[in-house]
Design a protein around this motif. Structure first.
Motif, short mmCIF file in Angstrom:
data_model
loop_
_atom_site.label_atom_id
_atom_site.label_comp_id
_atom_site.label_asym_id
_atom_site.label_seq_id
_atom_site.Cartn_x
_atom_site.Cartn_y
_atom_site.Cartn_z
N ARG A 59 126.73 64.81 57.39
CA ARG A 59 126.54 62.78 57.98
C ARG A 59 126.03 62.83 56.15
NH1 ARG A 59 126.08 61.29 62.58
NH2 ARG A 59 124.57 59.76 62.33
N VAL A 60 127.15 61.93 55.82
CA VAL A 60 126.99 61.49 53.80
C VAL A 60 126.11 60.53 53.97
CG1 VAL A 60 128.14 61.16 52.44
CG2 VAL A 60 129.37 62.74 53.50
N VAL A 61 125.11 60.90 52.28
CA VAL A 61 124.43 59.49 52.86
C VAL A 61 124.46 58.80 50.94
CG1 VAL A 61 121.90 58.25 52.10
CG2 VAL A 61 122.53 59.30 54.17
N VAL A 62 125.53 58.08 50.86
CA VAL A 62 126.04 56.99 49.00
C VAL A 62 125.25 56.69 48.62
CG1 VAL A 62 127.50 56.50 48.29
CG2 VAL A 62 128.07 57.54 49.95
N ALA A 63 124.12 56.93 48.26
CA ALA A 63 123.34 56.60 46.75
C ALA A 63 123.54 55.94 45.90
CB ALA A 63 121.78 56.95 47.25
N LEU A 64 124.90 55.19 45.59
CA LEU A 64 124.96 55.04 44.23
C LEU A 64 125.23 53.06 43.88
CD1 LEU A 64 128.20 57.16 44.29
CD2 LEU A 64 126.22 57.58 42.84
N ALA A 65 125.32 52.87 43.19
CA ALA A 65 125.46 50.86 43.38
C ALA A 65 126.81 50.71 43.13
CB ALA A 65 125.34 50.77 41.21
N GLU A 66 126.83 49.53 43.15
CA GLU A 66 128.23 48.73 43.02
C GLU A 66 129.30 49.30 41.75
OE1 GLU A 66 130.09 48.72 46.15
OE2 GLU A 66 127.90 49.56 47.04
N VAL A 86 123.85 53.32 51.00
CA VAL A 86 122.47 52.03 51.69
C VAL A 86 122.50 52.35 49.87
CG1 VAL A 86 122.02 54.28 53.01
CG2 VAL A 86 121.15 54.57 50.77
N GLY A 87 122.54 52.25 49.47
CA GLY A 87 122.95 52.12 47.23
C GLY A 87 121.67 52.48 47.01
N PRO A 88 121.27 52.27 45.57
CA PRO A 88 120.15 52.92 44.98
C PRO A 88 119.20 52.84 44.90
CG PRO A 88 121.63 51.66 43.11
CD PRO A 88 122.96 50.95 44.61
N ARG A 89 118.49 52.67 46.27
CA ARG A 89 117.55 51.67 46.81
C ARG A 89 116.33 52.98 46.38
NH1 ARG A 89 117.73 51.57 53.28
NH2 ARG A 89 119.38 50.69 52.49
N GLY A 90 114.56 51.94 46.42
CA GLY A 90 113.02 52.92 46.48
C GLY A 90 113.60 54.45 47.10
N LEU A 106 123.64 64.20 50.57
CA LEU A 106 123.85 63.02 49.51
C LEU A 106 124.52 63.11 48.29
CD1 LEU A 106 121.23 60.62 48.47
CD2 LEU A 106 119.96 62.16 47.38
N VAL A 107 125.15 61.68 47.82
CA VAL A 107 125.73 61.48 46.24
C VAL A 107 124.62 60.58 46.25
CG1 VAL A 107 128.60 60.30 46.31
CG2 VAL A 107 128.10 61.25 48.71
N ALA A 108 124.23 61.04 45.28
CA ALA A 108 123.74 60.36 44.19
C ALA A 108 123.93 60.23 42.82
CB ALA A 108 122.25 60.38 44.42
N THR A 109 123.32 59.45 41.34
CA THR A 109 123.36 59.89 40.04
C THR A 109 122.46 61.03 40.18
OG1 THR A 109 121.55 58.45 39.64
CG2 THR A 109 123.58 57.80 39.91
N PRO A 110 122.99 61.85 38.93
CA PRO A 110 121.73 63.24 38.68
C PRO A 110 120.32 62.34 38.21
CG PRO A 110 123.51 62.71 37.34
CD PRO A 110 123.79 61.68 37.50
N THR A 111 120.20 61.79 37.76
CA THR A 111 118.20 60.79 37.63
C THR A 111 118.13 60.60 38.51
OG1 THR A 111 119.55 58.31 37.05
CG2 THR A 111 118.60 60.69 35.00
N GLY A 112 118.77 59.74 39.46
CA GLY A 112 118.38 59.46 41.19
C GLY A 112 118.09 60.63 41.70
N VAL A 137 126.33 66.03 46.04
CA VAL A 137 127.12 65.59 44.58
C VAL A 137 126.66 64.38 43.49
CG1 VAL A 137 129.02 64.00 45.07
CG2 VAL A 137 128.65 65.40 46.93
N LEU A 138 126.53 64.55 42.47
CA LEU A 138 125.78 64.18 41.41
C LEU A 138 127.51 63.28 41.37
CD1 LEU A 138 123.97 66.58 39.99
CD2 LEU A 138 122.93 64.65 41.86
#
Length: 353
Positions: A59-66, A86-90, A106-112, A137-138
Motif C-alpha cells: 500500500r503506497v503513499v506518495v508524498a510528492l509535489a506536482e 497525499v502531497g508534501p503535507r505537514g 512511502l514515496v517522498a523526497t529525501p529531505t521530506g 522510495v526517495l
C-alpha cells in the motif's frame, strides 16, 4: 540533428504544446505527453517501484509535489494493491495518512523523509518502526550523505533512490546504495553531456545528465538538459547527480527560476542587486533572499520589503524569506546564488570547470 533543449526552452513552447501538459509550479517547464507518452512514463515509474521491491501486497503513499505526485500515484496503482497521493503535507498529517491507510511504502523526497523521521523522534515521541514501512522510495532532490543508510536503519525498511525527470517527474533510473551508480530503466534514456557545449561529455570533468526521450511523440529527436550535474565516473556508468547548474536551482524538490527573480525585482524601484542563500542546516532546505537597495531611504521601509515579499511569493510555492541588506549598493549588480549546501555550481554553464 538532435535539438538540445533546457527547461526554459520547454517553458517557451507552453502556448503551442499539446496533449497532457505536465507543468512545473512556476510554469518554467511544460512537458507534453500524448496518451502513448503517458503510458511510457507511467510504465517506467512502475518499473522503478518494482525494482524497489513494491508488489501487489503493498500500500503506497506518495508524498510528492506536482507534477510528480499524480504520476507516481498512477504508476503505484498499477503495481501495488493500493496507492494514494497525499502531497508534501505537514509531517503530522503525513504520519496520520500513513497510519490510517496502513501504508507499507512511502514515496517522498529525501529531505521530506528525513524531516518525518526527525519529527517522529523529537516531537511525536514515536518509534519509526511502529509505522510498519517496508519500503521507502526517495526522489526529486539531491540527498545528503548517508541519507539512504540512515533511513533504512531507523525505519527497518528497504530504501531506494530514484532519479526522476525534472520535466515529467517520472522515473529514469534507480540505485539501492549511495556508493552505486544509477541503473537506467531503459537503454539510451540517459546520457552525460559537456557543460559548455551541446556534445556528449568527454574527459574527467563534471558532466550534465541529459535525457534522450527517443520514443516521445514530439520530443523524440531532442536532448533535454536536466540541470543536474554528476562527477566523473567509470566508463559506461551513469553517476547520481551531486550538483545543479544553470538558471534554475533545486530547493525542496522544486526548481526555482532565477531569471524570474531578476524580472520581478527589476520592476521594483531602487533594487540594486540580490543574493539567494540556500542551506540545509537541519533536515529541510531553507532559502533567504537578501536584497540590496540603491537608496538609504528604502532600507528601513516596511512597504518596500512587503512589495518584495509579495513579488517573490508570486513566483514559487517554495518559502523564501526576504532580508534587506543594511548597506547601500553604490552600483547595480547581477543576482547571485550562494548555495551553502554546495549543490549549485553557477548560472553560466560555460564558466564551470
Amino acid at each position: 540533428m538532435a535539438r538540445w533543449l533546457t527547461r526554459d526552452d520547454l517553458g517557451a513552447a507552453a502556448g503551442t504544446a499539446t496533449g497532457l501538459l505536465l507543468v512545473s509550479p512556476d510554469v518554467s517547464s511544460v512537458f507534453p505527453l500524448s496518451p502513448a507518452d503517458r503510458s511510457d512514463v507511467v510504465g517506467l515509474t512502475g518499473a522503478a517501484l518494482r525494482e524497489a521491491g513494491v508488489g501487489e501486497d503493498d500500500r503506497v503513499v506518495v508524498a510528492l509535489a506536482e507534477p510528480a505526485g499524480a504520476l507516481w500515484a498512477a504508476a503505484a496503482a498499477d503495481v501495488a494493491g493500493a496507492a494514494a497521493r497525499v502531497g508534501p503535507r505537514g509531517r503530522m498529517r503525513l504520519h496520520h495518512a500513513l497510519s490510517t491507510l496502513k501504508a507499507t511504502t512511502l514515496v517522498a523526497t529525501p529531505t521530506g523523509a528525513m524531516d518525518l523521521l526527525s519529527r517522529l523522534h523529537l516531537e511525536f515521541l514515536l518509534d519509526p518502526l511502529d509505522l510498519g514501512l517496508r519500503t521507502i522510495v526517495l526522489t526529486g532532490e539531491i540527498a545528503s550523505k548517508r541519507t539512504l543508510g540512515h533511513l533504512a536503519a531507523e525505519f527497518g525498511a528497504t530504501v531506494t533512490e530514484v532519479l526522476a525527470s525534472p520535466f515529467s517527474g517520472g522515473a529514469l533510473a534507480w540505485r539501492r546504495a549511495e556508493e552505486e551508480p544509477l541503473r537506467p530503466l531503459a537503454d539510451g534514456l540517459l546520457g552525460l553531456a559537456a557543460l559548455d557545449k551541446d556534445v556528449p561529455a568527454t574527459g574527467d570533468g563534471p558532466a550534465e545528465l541529459v535525457v534522450t526521450p527517443s520514443g516521445h511523440s514530439t520530443l523524440g529527436a531532442a536532448v533535454l538538459r536536466t540541470g543536474l550535474v554528476a562527477a566523473p565516473a567509470a566508463a559506461g556508468a551513469i553517476p547520481a547527480p551531486a550538483h545543479t547548474v544553470g538558471e534554475h536551482v533545486l530547493v525542496r524538490g522544486v526548481w526555482l527560476a532565477l531569471p524570474r527573480i531578476d524580472r520581478a525585482l527589476a520592476r521594483i524601484d531602487g533594487v540594486a542587486g540580490w543574493e539567494l542563500a540556500i542551506s540545509r542546516q537541519g533536515t529541510l532546505d531553507t532559502a533567504v533572499l537578501t536584497v540590496a537597495f540603491a537608496r538609504r531611504s528604502l532600507i528601513g521601509s516596511p512597504m518596500w520589503k512587503a512589495r518584495i515579499e509579495q513579488a517573490v511569493r508570486a513566483l514559487t510555492p517554495v518559502s523564501v524569506a526576504v532580508e534587506i541588506a543594511q548597506d547601500v549598493a553604490e552600483t547595480p549588480s547581477p543576482g547571485v546564488v550562494n548555495d551553502l549546501r554546495g549543490h549549485h555550481l553557477g548560472r553560466d554553464r560555460a564558466l564551470i570547470t
